[in-house]
Scaffold this active site. Structure first.
Site, PDB file in Angstrom:
ATOM      1  N   LYS A 118       0.836  -1.215   0.000  1.00 44.82           N
ATOM      2  CA  LYS A 118       0.000   0.000   0.000  1.00 44.82           C
ATOM      3  C   LYS A 118       0.860   1.251   0.000  1.00 44.82           C
ATOM      4  O   LYS A 118       0.521   2.242  -0.631  1.00 44.82           O
ATOM      5  CB  LYS A 118      -0.920   0.027   1.221  1.00 44.82           C
ATOM      6  CG  LYS A 118      -2.224  -0.710   1.035  1.00 44.82           C
ATOM      7  CD  LYS A 118      -3.257  -0.195   2.036  1.00 44.82           C
ATOM      8  CE  LYS A 118      -4.574  -0.907   1.924  1.00 44.82           C
ATOM      9  NZ  LYS A 118      -5.557  -0.452   2.920  1.00 44.82           N
ATOM     10  N   LYS A 202      -4.203  -9.770  -6.903  1.00 50.29           N
ATOM     11  CA  LYS A 202      -5.528 -10.073  -6.341  1.00 50.29           C
ATOM     12  C   LYS A 202      -6.536  -9.016  -6.810  1.00 50.29           C
ATOM     13  O   LYS A 202      -6.162  -7.867  -7.088  1.00 50.29           O
ATOM     14  CB  LYS A 202      -5.471 -10.151  -4.814  1.00 50.29           C
ATOM     15  CG  LYS A 202      -5.257  -8.835  -4.158  1.00 50.29           C
ATOM     16  CD  LYS A 202      -5.620  -8.876  -2.677  1.00 50.29           C
ATOM     17  CE  LYS A 202      -5.520  -7.450  -2.175  1.00 50.29           C
ATOM     18  NZ  LYS A 202      -6.160  -7.047  -1.022  1.00 50.29           N
ATOM     19  N   LYS A 205     -10.329  -3.220  -5.145  1.00 51.89           N
ATOM     20  CA  LYS A 205     -11.135  -2.053  -5.527  1.00 51.89           C
ATOM     21  C   LYS A 205     -10.259  -0.851  -5.857  1.00 51.89           C
ATOM     22  O   LYS A 205     -10.735   0.129  -6.410  1.00 51.89           O
ATOM     23  CB  LYS A 205     -12.154  -1.720  -4.441  1.00 51.89           C
ATOM     24  CG  LYS A 205     -11.576  -1.471  -3.067  1.00 51.89           C
ATOM     25  CD  LYS A 205     -12.687  -1.491  -2.021  1.00 51.89           C
ATOM     26  CE  LYS A 205     -12.121  -1.656  -0.621  1.00 51.89           C
ATOM     27  NZ  LYS A 205     -13.097  -2.108   0.348  1.00 51.89           N
TER      28      LYS A 205
HETATM   29  P1  AMP Z   1     -10.815  -4.901   2.163  1.00 52.91           P
HETATM   30  O1  AMP Z   1     -11.580  -4.570   0.947  1.00 52.91           O
HETATM   31  O2  AMP Z   1      -9.352  -4.831   1.955  1.00 52.91           O
HETATM   32  O3  AMP Z   1     -11.292  -4.166   3.389  1.00 52.91           O
HETATM   33  O4  AMP Z   1     -11.096  -6.436   2.431  1.00 52.91           O
HETATM   34  C1  AMP Z   1     -12.250  -6.917   3.061  1.00 52.91           C
HETATM   35  C2  AMP Z   1     -12.229  -8.430   3.152  1.00 52.91           C
HETATM   36  O5  AMP Z   1     -12.266  -9.000   1.838  1.00 52.91           O
HETATM   37  C3  AMP Z   1     -10.965  -8.999   3.810  1.00 52.91           C
HETATM   38  O6  AMP Z   1     -11.340 -10.119   4.584  1.00 52.91           O
HETATM   39  C4  AMP Z   1     -10.119  -9.415   2.650  1.00 52.91           C
HETATM   40  O7  AMP Z   1      -9.233 -10.453   2.979  1.00 52.91           O
HETATM   41  C5  AMP Z   1     -11.167  -9.884   1.655  1.00 52.91           C
HETATM   42  N1  AMP Z   1     -10.683  -9.726   0.269  1.00 52.91           N
HETATM   43  C6  AMP Z   1     -10.325  -8.563  -0.340  1.00 52.91           C
HETATM   44  N2  AMP Z   1      -9.931  -8.792  -1.609  1.00 52.91           N
HETATM   45  C7  AMP Z   1     -10.034 -10.143  -1.808  1.00 52.91           C
HETATM   46  C8  AMP Z   1      -9.777 -11.003  -2.932  1.00 52.91           C
HETATM   47  N3  AMP Z   1      -9.329 -10.523  -4.072  1.00 52.91           N
HETATM   48  N4  AMP Z   1      -9.995 -12.327  -2.772  1.00 52.91           N
HETATM   49  C9  AMP Z   1     -10.453 -12.823  -1.589  1.00 52.91           C
HETATM   50  N5  AMP Z   1     -10.718 -12.067  -0.516  1.00 52.91           N
HETATM   51  C10 AMP Z   1     -10.515 -10.744  -0.597  1.00 52.91           C
END
Ligand code: AMP
Ligand code: TRP
Length: 334
Positions: A118, A202, A205
């Site tokens: 990040k 991965k 967003k």
């Molecule tokens: P975040 O959007 O970073 O707050 O992530 C929220 C949740 O979604 C966390 O548990 C992440 O590990 C999961 N997550 C985010 N991106 C992915 C992805 N590409 N594949 C699987 N899980 C994800």
């Protein structure tokens, strides 16, 4: 996650209100929350204080918080049983984070891969904040305040949960047994949904819109994004032998169609990429249909959503404050 579903445990997880949620968030995290909430005591937090560790727009943050709340409910979080609340509504999170930062190992913190990646994406003019570095300590506080046993997340959060466990252990050794040691709960096949445009990254967003399917994308957009998703040179449909791009699409197909791997491989044996992509888009569209209808309904009513979050705050506060109280006692701050 080949273990059977846990029961009678405390579950905690959270998502940042920092933009469109996508199918990676759903398959990696939220889907497991819904399965776990029935037989466990669950807290699902909207972690707004994590979202402000990188440059953000304060004028849209309140709406993003309500978006995430509506997403949780539309995806199936049962607000009578589980607690949904906003991190910044409970000051014990930041207070405990400070106390834990006094024992958090700086060396281990410097090895956090999410911080490294990040911090590279931040413009020089904005500069990397201290909060982005200490983010995993706030996440540790989130988890430890509720005596959490299990943290259902995607693979990218595993390192943070290991750190949380390490910090809890260090604390218990230094000051006495206060904290429950948390464990991560990560799905086997959907732990890391990859980008549609670059299967080495991965799905995220913060990347270009074409690279992810947002939970609120229209059928038209879903068809377009899937039809432009990258594939591998050889058109084989095999969960073991396909290249990384197709394997990712197959995993998404499996999750949305709820079909067995063998059934999918047979179904696709003679198919072209075009035909596969049509079936994949159709299964995502139908898989998101109910969610999208509920989301639109729930998101219309800001007052009701705020009421739900207020109730969540009241339900979460007691446990959080009592953990904080014990921590302050053993640290000699009472
Ligand atoms: P975040 O959007 O970073 O707050 O992530 C929220 C949740 O979604 C966390 O548990 C992440 O590990 C999961 N997550 C985010 N991106 C992915 C992805 N590409 N594949 C699987 N899980 C994800
Ligand atoms: N760091 C997590 C993410 O980016 C979000 C988060 C904050 C979280 N606190 C948490 C997840 C506590 C699980 C438990 O996805």
């Amino acid at each position: 996650m080949s273990q059977s579903l846990p029961s009678n445990k405390t579950i905690f997880s959270g998502i940042q209100p920092s933009g469109a949620l996508h199918i990676g968030n759903y398959l990696g995290a939220i889907k497991q929350w819904i399965e776990l909430q029935q037989d466990n005591n669950a807290y699902f937090c909207i972690v707004d204080q994590h979202a402000i560790t990188v440059p953000y727009d304060p004028s849209t943050l309140p709406d993003r918080v309500l978006d995430v709340a509506a997403t949780y409910i539309a995806a199936g979080v049962d607000i009578q049983k589980s607690v949904i609340f906003v991190q910044s509504h409970i000051s014990a999170h930041t207070e405990l984070a400070w106390l834990l930062s006094t024992i958090a190992p700086y060396g281990a913190m410097s090895r956090m891969t999410q911080f490294k990646s990040k911090s590279k994406t931040i413009d020089a003019k904005d500069s990397v904040s201290l909060a982005l570095f200490s983010y995993p300590v706030l996440m540790t506080a989130d988890i430890l305040l509720y005596n959490t046993n299990i943290v259902p997340v995607g693979e990218d959060q595993k390192q943070h949960i290991e750190l949380a466990r390490d910090i809890a252990q260090r604390f218990n050794t230094t000051y006495g047994d206060v904290f429950t040691l948390p464990e991560s709960y990560i799905p086997e096949q959907t732990a890391r949904i990859m980008s549609l445009t670059d299967p080495k990254k991965k799905m995220s967003k913060s990347d270009a819109e074409k690279s992810y399917i947002a939970l609120n994308d229209s059928p038209e957009i879903i068809r377009q994004k899937i039809s432009s998703a990258v594939t591998d040179t050889e058109a084989i449909f095999s969960f073991k032998k396909s290249g990384p791009a197709v394997k990712n699409l197959l995993n998404i197909y499996k999750a949305f169609s709820k079909k067995e791997e063998q059934v999918i491989e047979q179904e696709l044996a003679e198919k072209s990429y075009k035909e596969f992509k049509d079936s994949l888009a159709a299964s995502i569209i139908s898989g998101l249909h109910n969610f999208q209808q509920k989301f639109d309904e729930i998101r219309k009513d800001d007052v009701e959503l705020r009421f739900t979050l207020g109730r969540g705050m009241h339900r979460a506060q007691g446990v959080a404050n009592s953990t904080l109280h014990r921590v302050k006692e053993v640290m000699g701050l009472m």
